[in-house]
Design a protein around this motif. Structure first.
Motif, PDB file in Angstrom:
ATOM      1  N   PHE A 193       0.832  -1.207   0.000  1.00 15.23           N
ATOM      2  CA  PHE A 193       0.000   0.000   0.000  1.00 15.23           C
ATOM      3  C   PHE A 193       0.867   1.258   0.000  1.00 15.23           C
ATOM      4  N   HIS A 194       1.853   1.318   0.880  1.00 17.14           N
ATOM      5  CA  HIS A 194       2.695   2.511   0.979  1.00 17.14           C
ATOM      6  C   HIS A 194       3.601   2.679  -0.238  1.00 17.14           C
ATOM      7  N   ASP A 195       4.062   1.596  -0.814  1.00 23.41           N
ATOM      8  CA  ASP A 195       4.860   1.682  -2.045  1.00 23.41           C
ATOM      9  C   ASP A 195       4.098   2.418  -3.144  1.00 23.41           C
ATOM     10  N   LYS A 196       2.783   2.194  -3.236  1.00 22.08           N
ATOM     11  CA  LYS A 196       1.965   2.836  -4.274  1.00 22.08           C
ATOM     12  C   LYS A 196       1.948   4.359  -4.127  1.00 22.08           C
ATOM     13  N   PHE A 197       2.184   4.844  -2.927  1.00 19.64           N
ATOM     14  CA  PHE A 197       2.175   6.285  -2.676  1.00 19.64           C
ATOM     15  C   PHE A 197       3.576   6.881  -2.652  1.00 19.64           C
ATOM     16  N   GLY A 198       4.555   6.097  -3.047  1.00 17.08           N
ATOM     17  CA  GLY A 198       5.910   6.619  -3.172  1.00 17.08           C
ATOM     18  C   GLY A 198       6.693   6.671  -1.873  1.00 17.08           C
ATOM     19  N   PHE A 199       6.244   5.967  -0.852  1.00 17.12           N
ATOM     20  CA  PHE A 199       6.992   5.945   0.409  1.00 17.12           C
ATOM     21  C   PHE A 199       8.288   5.163   0.226  1.00 17.12           C
ATOM     22  N   LYS A 200       9.325   5.641   0.873  1.00 13.91           N
ATOM     23  CA  LYS A 200      10.651   5.009   0.844  1.00 13.91           C
ATOM     24  C   LYS A 200      11.134   4.814   2.273  1.00 13.91           C
ATOM     25  N   GLU A 201      11.749   3.670   2.510  1.00 11.68           N
ATOM     26  CA  GLU A 201      12.309   3.411   3.834  1.00 11.68           C
ATOM     27  C   GLU A 201      13.577   4.228   4.024  1.00 11.68           C
ATOM     28  N   ILE A 202      13.660   4.911   5.167  1.00 17.09           N
ATOM     29  CA  ILE A 202      14.879   5.659   5.470  1.00 17.09           C
ATOM     30  C   ILE A 202      15.613   5.089   6.673  1.00 17.09           C
ATOM     31  N   ASP A 203      14.935   4.212   7.418  1.00 19.18           N
ATOM     32  CA  ASP A 203      15.583   3.544   8.542  1.00 19.18           C
ATOM     33  C   ASP A 203      14.601   2.522   9.102  1.00 19.18           C
ATOM     34  N   THR A 204      15.054   1.785  10.101  1.00 13.92           N
ATOM     35  CA  THR A 204      14.192   0.866  10.839  1.00 13.92           C
ATOM     36  C   THR A 204      14.493   1.052  12.320  1.00 13.92           C
ATOM     37  N   GLN A 205      13.568   0.615  13.161  1.00 17.27           N
ATOM     38  CA  GLN A 205      13.842   0.600  14.593  1.00 17.27           C
ATOM     39  C   GLN A 205      12.952  -0.440  15.268  1.00 17.27           C
ATOM     40  N   TRP A 206      13.452  -0.937  16.389  1.00 19.52           N
ATOM     41  CA  TRP A 206      12.691  -1.860  17.229  1.00 19.52           C
ATOM     42  C   TRP A 206      11.896  -1.039  18.234  1.00 19.52           C
ATOM     43  N   VAL A 207      10.633  -1.406  18.422  1.00 14.18           N
ATOM     44  CA  VAL A 207       9.742  -0.691  19.337  1.00 14.18           C
ATOM     45  C   VAL A 207       8.979  -1.707  20.190  1.00 14.18           C
ATOM     46  N   ALA A 208       8.137  -1.197  21.065  1.00 19.93           N
ATOM     47  CA  ALA A 208       7.290  -2.037  21.919  1.00 19.93           C
ATOM     48  C   ALA A 208       8.137  -3.047  22.691  1.00 19.93           C
ATOM     49  N   ASN A 209       9.159  -2.512  23.371  1.00 22.39           N
ATOM     50  CA  ASN A 209      10.063  -3.345  24.165  1.00 22.39           C
ATOM     51  C   ASN A 209      10.711  -4.452  23.350  1.00 22.39           C
ATOM     52  N   GLY A 210      11.032  -4.130  22.096  1.00 22.63           N
ATOM     53  CA  GLY A 210      11.730  -5.086  21.239  1.00 22.63           C
ATOM     54  C   GLY A 210      10.845  -6.148  20.621  1.00 22.63           C
ATOM     55  N   SER A 211       9.526  -5.998  20.717  1.00 26.01           N
ATOM     56  CA  SER A 211       8.625  -7.017  20.162  1.00 26.01           C
ATOM     57  C   SER A 211       8.234  -6.744  18.712  1.00 26.01           C
ATOM     58  N   LYS A 212       8.483  -5.533  18.218  1.00 26.88           N
ATOM     59  CA  LYS A 212       8.150  -5.169  16.841  1.00 26.88           C
ATOM     60  C   LYS A 212       9.306  -4.387  16.234  1.00 26.88           C
ATOM     61  N   GLN A 213       9.547  -4.635  14.951  1.00 21.91           N
ATOM     62  CA  GLN A 213      10.475  -3.797  14.197  1.00 21.91           C
ATOM     63  C   GLN A 213       9.661  -3.078  13.134  1.00 21.91           C
ATOM     64  N   VAL A 214       9.893  -1.766  13.019  1.00 19.75           N
ATOM     65  CA  VAL A 214       9.151  -0.966  12.054  1.00 19.75           C
ATOM     66  C   VAL A 214      10.079  -0.413  10.988  1.00 19.75           C
ATOM     67  N   SER A 215       9.495  -0.210   9.824  1.00 20.82           N
ATOM     68  CA  SER A 215      10.160   0.474   8.726  1.00 20.82           C
ATOM     69  C   SER A 215       9.715   1.926   8.784  1.00 20.82           C
ATOM     70  N   LEU A 216      10.668   2.835   8.925  1.00 15.88           N
ATOM     71  CA  LEU A 216      10.385   4.265   8.987  1.00 15.88           C
ATOM     72  C   LEU A 216      10.376   4.803   7.559  1.00 15.88           C
ATOM     73  N   GLN A 217       9.251   5.370   7.160  1.00 15.40           N
ATOM     74  CA  GLN A 217       8.987   5.701   5.759  1.00 15.40           C
ATOM     75  C   GLN A 217       8.722   7.188   5.550  1.00 15.40           C
ATOM     76  N   VAL A 218       9.139   7.679   4.384  1.00 18.86           N
ATOM     77  CA  VAL A 218       8.899   9.065   3.990  1.00 18.86           C
ATOM     78  C   VAL A 218       8.433   9.079   2.530  1.00 18.86           C
ATOM     79  N   ALA A 219       7.430   9.922   2.260  1.00 12.03           N
ATOM     80  CA  ALA A 219       6.984  10.173   0.891  1.00 12.03           C
ATOM     81  C   ALA A 219       6.986  11.676   0.667  1.00 12.03           C
ATOM     82  N   GLU A 220       7.538  12.078  -0.454  1.00  9.64           N
ATOM     83  CA  GLU A 220       7.516  13.492  -0.806  1.00  9.64           C
ATOM     84  C   GLU A 220       6.139  13.848  -1.363  1.00  9.64           C
ATOM     85  N   VAL A 221       5.676  15.030  -1.018  1.00 13.03           N
ATOM     86  CA  VAL A 221       4.407  15.530  -1.505  1.00 13.03           C
ATOM     87  C   VAL A 221       4.704  16.382  -2.731  1.00 13.03           C
ATOM     88  N   ASN A 222       4.188  15.978  -3.863  1.00 12.37           N
ATOM     89  CA  ASN A 222       4.449  16.716  -5.116  1.00 12.37           C
ATOM     90  C   ASN A 222       3.283  17.592  -5.473  1.00 12.37           C
TER      91      ASN A 222
END
Length: 165
Positions: free
Chosen positions: A136-165
């Motif tokens: 879903f996010h790929d369709k809107f041009g989001f790109k991963e710029i980093d990752t991090q572990w959250v929720a006391n290490g139980s989840k890893q997330v992809s931190l995403q940014v999309a430019e608004v054109n």
């Protein structure tokens, strides 16, 4: 084809928003009435999608410079002076396939353009995997710029940014 209406969320919608969030809590995070009230007060964008007068989805997003204590929000706030952060978007499984998420994101990008915000930020789970969110996010041009572990290490997330054109 069903008619979909987007409108600003109101406190009268909170019960339905909480039920939607609870149904997808594994992909989002827990939220009670008090937290929803706080998030709504911090939000710059908080809309619901209605299908046949039934709340089918919601999107909640914040601008920079709020007091939101989310570790993901704080990650973006430490790196970018101007952005809008998607805290959560949830579409009811009952209304899957109607492209409601895409309508909400298109509206959010229009909101960002109207407010001269050049980037939309978000995160989604990569551990446990959430391939539907990635697609879903790929369709809107989001790109991963980093990752991090959250929720006391139980989840890893992809931190995403999309430019608004």
């Amino acid at each position: 084809m069903k008619k979909i209406i987007l409108r600003d969320a109101t406190p009268e919608d909170f019960e339905h928003i909480l039920a939607l969030n609870d149904a997808e809590v594994q992909q989002t995070s827990a939220m009670d009435f008090q937290k929803l009230r706080l998030l709504a007060s911090l939000s710059a964008y908080h809309k619901v999608a209605l299908v046949d007068d039934k709340i089918a989805a919601f999107l909640l997003a914040m601008r920079e410079n709020t007091t939101y204590e989310s570790e993901n929000y704080r990650w973006f706030a430490a790196r970018f002076p101007h952005f809008i952060y998607v805290d959560r978007i949830v579409v009811s499984a009952e209304f899957a396939g109607l492209k409601i998420g895409s309508l909400l994101y298109s509206d959010l990008f229009d909101f960002a353009r109207a407010h001269q915000v050049a980037m939309v930020t978000c995160e989604y789970n990569i551990q446990p995997p959430n391939p539907a969110s990635k697609s879903f996010h790929d369709k809107f041009g989001f790109k991963e710029i980093d990752t991090q572990w959250v929720a006391n290490g139980s989840k890893q997330v992809s931190l995403q940014v999309a430019e608004v054109n």
